[in-house]
Each structure stands twice: as structure tokens, then as C-alpha cells.
Write an enzyme that holds these catalytic residues in place. Sequence first.
Site, short mmCIF file in Angstrom:
data_model
loop_
_atom_site.label_atom_id
_atom_site.label_comp_id
_atom_site.label_asym_id
_atom_site.label_seq_id
_atom_site.Cartn_x
_atom_site.Cartn_y
_atom_site.Cartn_z
N ASP A 11 -8.54 13.38 6.55
CA ASP A 11 -7.35 13.26 7.41
C ASP A 11 -6.97 11.78 7.45
OD1 ASP A 11 -9.09 13.54 10.65
OD2 ASP A 11 -9.09 11.97 9.12
N ALA A 12 -6.15 11.38 8.38
CA ALA A 12 -5.60 10.02 8.34
C ALA A 12 -6.64 8.95 8.71
CB ALA A 12 -4.41 9.91 9.28
N GLY A 13 -7.78 9.40 9.26
CA GLY A 13 -8.79 8.43 9.68
C GLY A 13 -9.76 8.07 8.57
N ARG A 52 0.83 -1.21 0.00
CA ARG A 52 0.00 0.00 0.00
C ARG A 52 0.86 1.26 0.00
NH1 ARG A 52 -5.66 -0.49 0.63
NH2 ARG A 52 -5.66 1.79 0.46
N ASP A 103 -13.14 8.79 7.21
CA ASP A 103 -14.25 9.74 7.27
C ASP A 103 -14.27 10.53 8.58
OD1 ASP A 103 -16.18 7.12 5.73
OD2 ASP A 103 -15.12 8.78 4.77
N ASN A 153 -13.55 15.21 0.72
CA ASN A 153 -14.28 13.96 0.48
C ASN A 153 -15.76 14.18 0.73
OD1 ASN A 153 -14.60 11.12 0.00
ND2 ASN A 153 -14.83 10.83 2.21
N THR A 154 -16.57 13.38 0.08
CA THR A 154 -18.01 13.42 0.32
C THR A 154 -18.43 12.04 0.82
OG1 THR A 154 -20.16 13.60 -0.74
CG2 THR A 154 -18.34 13.02 -2.17
N HIS A 155 -19.29 12.05 1.84
CA HIS A 155 -19.71 10.78 2.45
C HIS A 155 -21.24 10.78 2.55
CE1 HIS A 155 -19.40 7.18 4.89
NE2 HIS A 155 -20.23 7.72 5.75
N LEU A 194 -6.46 7.03 1.62
CA LEU A 194 -5.22 7.70 1.21
C LEU A 194 -4.19 7.55 2.34
CD1 LEU A 194 -6.92 10.81 -0.36
CD2 LEU A 194 -5.79 8.93 -1.57
C1 GRF Z 1 -21.20 8.48 -3.28
O1 GRF Z 1 -22.42 8.42 -2.56
C2 GRF Z 1 -20.07 8.68 -2.32
O2 GRF Z 1 -20.39 9.50 -1.21
C3 GRF Z 1 -19.81 7.28 -1.86
O3 GRF Z 1 -19.94 6.48 -3.01
C4 GRF Z 1 -20.84 7.14 -3.89
C5 GRF Z 1 -20.10 7.31 -5.19
O4 GRF Z 1 -21.03 7.53 -6.18
N1 GRF Z 1 -18.48 7.16 -1.30
P1 GRF Z 1 -20.53 7.74 -7.71
O5 GRF Z 1 -19.48 6.68 -7.98
O6 GRF Z 1 -19.99 9.12 -7.80
O7 GRF Z 1 -21.79 7.54 -8.50
#
Ligand code: GRF
Length: 202
Positions: A139-141, A63, A143, A105-107, A91
Site C-alpha cells: 500500500d502507500a506506506g 519521483r 511495508d 511484496n516480501t519483507h 512505489l
Molecule cells: C530479500 O530478503 C527481500 O525481502 C529484501 O531484500 C532481499 C532481496 O534479496 N527486500 P534478492 O535480491 O532477491 O537476493
Amino acid sequence: AGLVVLASGTGSLLRALIEAAADTAYPARIRAVGVDRDCAAADHAAAAGIPVVRIPVGDYPDRAAWDRSLAESVAGYGPDLVVCAGFMKLLGPTFLDRFGGRIINTHPALLPAFPGAHGVRDALAYGVRVTGSTVHLVDAGVDTGPILAQEAVPVRADDDEPTLHERIKIVERRLLVDVVAAVATRGIVSDGRKAVIPDERV
Ligand code: GRF
């Protein structure tokens, strides 16, 4: 601002950023897309004429080597911001040292609730009535980085994972596009746990 977007999946979030960046008024341009596997996101990038960097974990002895290679490849595009748009790998330290504080990042859950790769499934299984979308610094965690923006999404009684995830994604696409634009124009002020976009209206 120059972006490098990292993705692993269907690429709906990437497509939203591509569409937004097509408007010359949008304050960010996608310089490259990085993927850890063949995926629809890579196809969308190629179709849009955006350079694709493919860095599969399997091509590397470990990795750390993968992380270094990804960092080198991304650095070659000189991004102001790295955006994880459905990127399903953690990462590592080299990447974080290189781009820390500039990785968004988006969660698909309201962090700190339901972190990890199955946030939608976990929220549904828990029985929450409200979940949502979180945009945060990486960050390193897993989410765990400082939160930049969140928006609630209701859970319906007849929801299953796909219907709930799709409803979250509608919000997520708008939130990510808006936060990237806000950070591109106003930057981020962070002190430890908190990160704020000045004059934030997000
Ligand atoms: C998104 O909901 C993101 O938050 C999650 O996986 C999904 C990715 O969707 N980690 P896409 O590949 O952009 O359609």
C-alpha cells in the site's frame, strides 16, 4: 497468471520464481522483470530470456515522473500480479492507482516489526530471538500493507546480518513462491486491514 517482477538486488528471490515458473504446473508465468538499476537480478532475467525493463530514478526529473514511467512500462506487459522481489524503491501514487491490490511484496522480518530497508539488521540489533519473513500487499506506506503470509525464523546467538538474512531468505523464497501460486489460483479477498487467500493453507 501473468507476473511482472520488480527487483533491485542479487535476485535470489527472482531466481526462485523463475525456477518455479519453469514447471508448467505452476499457475504463473513471468512476463517481464522491472529494475531500477543494473543488478544481478536483471542479468538473471536476461539469461532466462525474460524481457527486462530498466527504469532508473536518475533518468527522470522527479519521483512522480519515474513512477509514471514505471507504471506505463509495467502496464505494457498486462500483469495480473506485480511481485516486488527485493525491490528497493517505494512505489508511488500512479503505480499504486494502476496496480493497487495486485502488488505483493516480501519483507525479511515479521511485520509490523522492523519495516524499512534494514529489517534484518534492526531485528539483530534489537536482540529478538525470533524474526522471520512476511509476504504482504503493497500500500502507500513502507511495508504497511495487509499481510498475506508469515513464517518465523530463529535468530542464533552467533548470527550476523548476512547469516541471519540468508536463513530468512531460505524461508522467504518458499513463502513467496507459494503465496504467488495461491493468489494466482484463488485470488485475494480483502476487507480494509485484512487480506485473505480463500481456503488458505499457506
Ligand atoms: C530479500 O530478503 C527481500 O525481502 C529484501 O531484500 C532481499 C532481496 O534479496 N527486500 P534478492 O535480491 O532477491 O537476493
